[in-house]
Design a protein around this motif. Structure first.
Motif, PDB file in Angstrom:
ATOM      1  N   VAL A 144       0.705  -1.071  -0.052  1.00  0.00           N
ATOM      2  CA  VAL A 144      -0.184  -0.138  -0.011  1.00  0.00           C
ATOM      3  C   VAL A 144       0.911   1.079  -0.132  1.00  0.00           C
ATOM      4  O   VAL A 144       2.066   1.165   0.191  1.00  0.00           O
ATOM      5  CB  VAL A 144      -1.027   0.014   1.276  1.00  0.00           C
ATOM      6  CG1 VAL A 144      -1.937  -1.087   1.147  1.00  0.00           C
ATOM      7  CG2 VAL A 144      -0.134   0.005   2.537  1.00  0.00           C
ATOM      8  N   GLN A 145       0.484   2.447  -0.523  1.00  0.00           N
ATOM      9  CA  GLN A 145       0.924   3.590  -0.438  1.00  0.00           C
ATOM     10  C   GLN A 145       0.348   4.780   0.278  1.00  0.00           C
ATOM     11  O   GLN A 145      -0.696   4.763   0.626  1.00  0.00           O
ATOM     12  CB  GLN A 145       1.050   4.204  -1.873  1.00  0.00           C
ATOM     13  CG  GLN A 145       2.186   3.490  -2.891  1.00  0.00           C
ATOM     14  CD  GLN A 145       1.305   2.216  -3.601  1.00  0.00           C
ATOM     15  OE1 GLN A 145       0.265   2.230  -3.722  1.00  0.00           O
ATOM     16  NE2 GLN A 145       2.117   1.236  -3.768  1.00  0.00           N
ATOM     17  N   ALA A 146       1.275   5.547   0.786  1.00  0.00           N
ATOM     18  CA  ALA A 146       0.583   6.589   1.593  1.00  0.00           C
ATOM     19  C   ALA A 146       1.563   7.956   1.146  1.00  0.00           C
ATOM     20  O   ALA A 146       2.544   7.708   0.767  1.00  0.00           O
ATOM     21  CB  ALA A 146       0.688   6.446   2.937  1.00  0.00           C
ATOM     22  N   LYS A 186      -6.336  -3.512  -0.183  1.00  0.00           N
ATOM     23  CA  LYS A 186      -5.669  -4.615  -1.180  1.00  0.00           C
ATOM     24  C   LYS A 186      -4.565  -4.292  -1.876  1.00  0.00           C
ATOM     25  O   LYS A 186      -4.180  -3.049  -1.445  1.00  0.00           O
ATOM     26  CB  LYS A 186      -6.877  -4.945  -2.037  1.00  0.00           C
ATOM     27  CG  LYS A 186      -7.919  -5.268  -1.864  1.00  0.00           C
ATOM     28  CD  LYS A 186      -8.883  -5.436  -2.915  1.00  0.00           C
ATOM     29  CE  LYS A 186     -10.311  -6.087  -2.576  1.00  0.00           C
ATOM     30  NZ  LYS A 186     -11.096  -5.154  -1.954  1.00  0.00           N
ATOM     31  N   ASN A 187      -3.790  -5.028  -2.445  1.00  0.00           N
ATOM     32  CA  ASN A 187      -2.645  -4.514  -3.102  1.00  0.00           C
ATOM     33  C   ASN A 187      -2.531  -3.523  -4.039  1.00  0.00           C
ATOM     34  O   ASN A 187      -3.458  -3.341  -4.818  1.00  0.00           O
ATOM     35  CB  ASN A 187      -1.985  -5.995  -3.819  1.00  0.00           C
ATOM     36  CG  ASN A 187      -0.462  -5.629  -4.037  1.00  0.00           C
ATOM     37  OD1 ASN A 187       0.250  -5.092  -3.446  1.00  0.00           O
ATOM     38  ND2 ASN A 187      -0.391  -6.307  -5.419  1.00  0.00           N
ATOM     39  N   GLY A 188      -1.859  -2.237  -3.766  1.00  0.00           N
ATOM     40  CA  GLY A 188      -1.819  -1.298  -4.482  1.00  0.00           C
ATOM     41  C   GLY A 188      -2.795  -0.204  -4.195  1.00  0.00           C
ATOM     42  O   GLY A 188      -2.713   0.965  -4.607  1.00  0.00           O
ATOM     43  N   ASP A 189      -3.515  -0.285  -2.948  1.00  0.00           N
ATOM     44  CA  ASP A 189      -4.370   0.783  -2.644  1.00  0.00           C
ATOM     45  C   ASP A 189      -3.423   1.814  -1.897  1.00  0.00           C
ATOM     46  O   ASP A 189      -2.372   1.746  -1.746  1.00  0.00           O
ATOM     47  CB  ASP A 189      -5.273   0.198  -1.549  1.00  0.00           C
ATOM     48  CG  ASP A 189      -6.444  -0.702  -1.977  1.00  0.00           C
ATOM     49  OD1 ASP A 189      -6.672  -0.534  -3.310  1.00  0.00           O
ATOM     50  OD2 ASP A 189      -7.322  -1.243  -1.382  1.00  0.00           O
ATOM     51  N   GLU A 190      -4.258   2.988  -1.525  1.00  0.00           N
ATOM     52  CA  GLU A 190      -3.446   3.945  -0.952  1.00  0.00           C
ATOM     53  C   GLU A 190      -4.247   4.455   0.251  1.00  0.00           C
ATOM     54  O   GLU A 190      -5.650   4.440   0.290  1.00  0.00           O
ATOM     55  CB  GLU A 190      -3.616   5.299  -1.774  1.00  0.00           C
ATOM     56  CG  GLU A 190      -3.061   6.593  -1.299  1.00  0.00           C
ATOM     57  CD  GLU A 190      -3.193   7.696  -2.214  1.00  0.00           C
ATOM     58  OE1 GLU A 190      -3.329   7.660  -3.426  1.00  0.00           O
ATOM     59  OE2 GLU A 190      -3.258   8.804  -1.849  1.00  0.00           O
ATOM     60  N   LEU A 191      -3.382   4.940   1.500  1.00  0.00           N
ATOM     61  CA  LEU A 191      -3.892   5.390   2.647  1.00  0.00           C
ATOM     62  C   LEU A 191      -4.146   6.711   2.385  1.00  0.00           C
ATOM     63  O   LEU A 191      -3.085   7.586   2.228  1.00  0.00           O
ATOM     64  CB  LEU A 191      -2.911   5.160   3.651  1.00  0.00           C
ATOM     65  CG  LEU A 191      -2.738   3.592   4.393  1.00  0.00           C
ATOM     66  CD1 LEU A 191      -1.578   3.353   5.114  1.00  0.00           C
ATOM     67  CD2 LEU A 191      -3.666   2.984   4.478  1.00  0.00           C
ATOM     68  N   LYS A 192      -5.407   7.099   2.594  1.00  0.00           N
ATOM     69  CA  LYS A 192      -5.926   8.503   2.485  1.00  0.00           C
ATOM     70  C   LYS A 192      -5.541   9.433   3.715  1.00  0.00           C
ATOM     71  O   LYS A 192      -5.291  10.498   3.609  1.00  0.00           O
ATOM     72  CB  LYS A 192      -7.347   8.719   2.218  1.00  0.00           C
ATOM     73  CG  LYS A 192      -7.813   7.958   0.990  1.00  0.00           C
ATOM     74  CD  LYS A 192      -7.529   8.620  -0.310  1.00  0.00           C
ATOM     75  CE  LYS A 192      -7.817   7.723  -1.597  1.00  0.00           C
ATOM     76  NZ  LYS A 192      -6.979   7.986  -2.732  1.00  0.00           N
ATOM     77  N   MET A 193      -5.756   8.994   4.776  1.00  0.00           N
ATOM     78  CA  MET A 193      -5.513   9.719   6.022  1.00  0.00           C
ATOM     79  C   MET A 193      -4.214   9.596   6.572  1.00  0.00           C
ATOM     80  O   MET A 193      -3.707   8.447   7.075  1.00  0.00           O
ATOM     81  CB  MET A 193      -6.651   9.410   7.097  1.00  0.00           C
ATOM     82  CG  MET A 193      -7.965  10.102   6.627  1.00  0.00           C
ATOM     83  SD  MET A 193      -9.134   9.548   7.934  1.00  0.00           S
ATOM     84  CE  MET A 193      -9.215   7.780   7.751  1.00  0.00           C
ATOM     85  N   THR A 194      -3.293  10.611   6.554  1.00  0.00           N
ATOM     86  CA  THR A 194      -1.843  10.373   6.991  1.00  0.00           C
ATOM     87  C   THR A 194      -1.640  11.509   8.064  1.00  0.00           C
ATOM     88  O   THR A 194      -2.151  12.713   7.990  1.00  0.00           O
ATOM     89  CB  THR A 194      -0.873  10.418   5.748  1.00  0.00           C
ATOM     90  OG1 THR A 194      -1.079  11.697   5.116  1.00  0.00           O
ATOM     91  CG2 THR A 194      -1.145   9.304   5.004  1.00  0.00           C
ATOM     92  N   GLN A 195      -0.582  11.390   8.829  1.00  0.00           N
ATOM     93  CA  GLN A 195      -0.229  12.420   9.626  1.00  0.00           C
ATOM     94  C   GLN A 195       1.441  12.266   9.510  1.00  0.00           C
ATOM     95  O   GLN A 195       1.965  11.497   9.888  1.00  0.00           O
ATOM     96  CB  GLN A 195      -0.562  12.247  11.081  1.00  0.00           C
ATOM     97  CG  GLN A 195      -0.218  13.479  11.931  1.00  0.00           C
ATOM     98  CD  GLN A 195      -0.654  13.172  13.461  1.00  0.00           C
ATOM     99  OE1 GLN A 195      -1.727  12.588  13.666  1.00  0.00           O
ATOM    100  NE2 GLN A 195       0.044  13.965  14.481  1.00  0.00           N
TER     101      GLN A 195
END
Length: 154
Positions: free
Chosen positions: A42-44, A123-132
């Motif tokens: 996953v990406q962020a 899932k594989n390749g998803d992005e985390l939308k909420m980051t700090q």
């Protein structure tokens, strides 16, 4: 004690010392025994990653659930793109948030995941939308000093 017996014990001591140094180097280099063979990516995006490095830990509730595999600068967003490899045993909801945290006051940085309430999982390749992003100590000190400078003298 014969010379060959003494040489054997010295050799065993040296090999044990080298093995201990290798283990210490792997521990300090954060190359523990975590296996990333059965995982998903996953990406962020973070505006500031501080001292986060590849192979940094990813923890949820203090449990190691993955490792940072890649950090790059996204030239369209001008933010750091962090690619994470998460163990397939751990399923996280789509609204999971990611924070860059520090172990102790000046310890190593890692990513902490907090699970949301969504029923769908990442899932594989998803992005985390909420980051700090990481808290930068110099920024905190600068804000404190400027706020003290703006106070009227007594």
């Amino acid at each position: 004690m014969e010379r060959t017996t003494l040489d054997l014990w010295v050799g065993i001591f040296v090999v044990g010392g080298v093995a201990a140094l290798v283990m210490l180097a792997m521990k300090v280099g954060n190359l523990g025994t975590y296996n990333v063979s059965d995982s998903y990516q996953v990406q962020a995006y973070f505006s500031n990653i501080g001292g986060l490095k590849p192979k940094a830990s990813i923890k949820s509730s203090g449990v190691l659930v993955g490792r940072v595999t890649d950090i790059s600068l996204d030239m369209e967003r001008y933010e750091a793109k962090v690619t994470m490899s998460l163990d397939k045993r751990y399923k996280f909801s789509k609204d999971t948030s990611a924070k860059i945290l520090t172990s102790g006051l000046l310890g190593e940085q890692y990513i902490g995941l907090e699970v949301g309430g969504d029923t769908e999982t990442l899932k594989n390749g998803d992005e985390l939308k909420m980051t700090q992003s990481a808290v930068v100590l110099e920024d905190l000190i600068g804000k404190f000093l400027y706020s003290k400078a703006e106070e009227p003298a007594k």
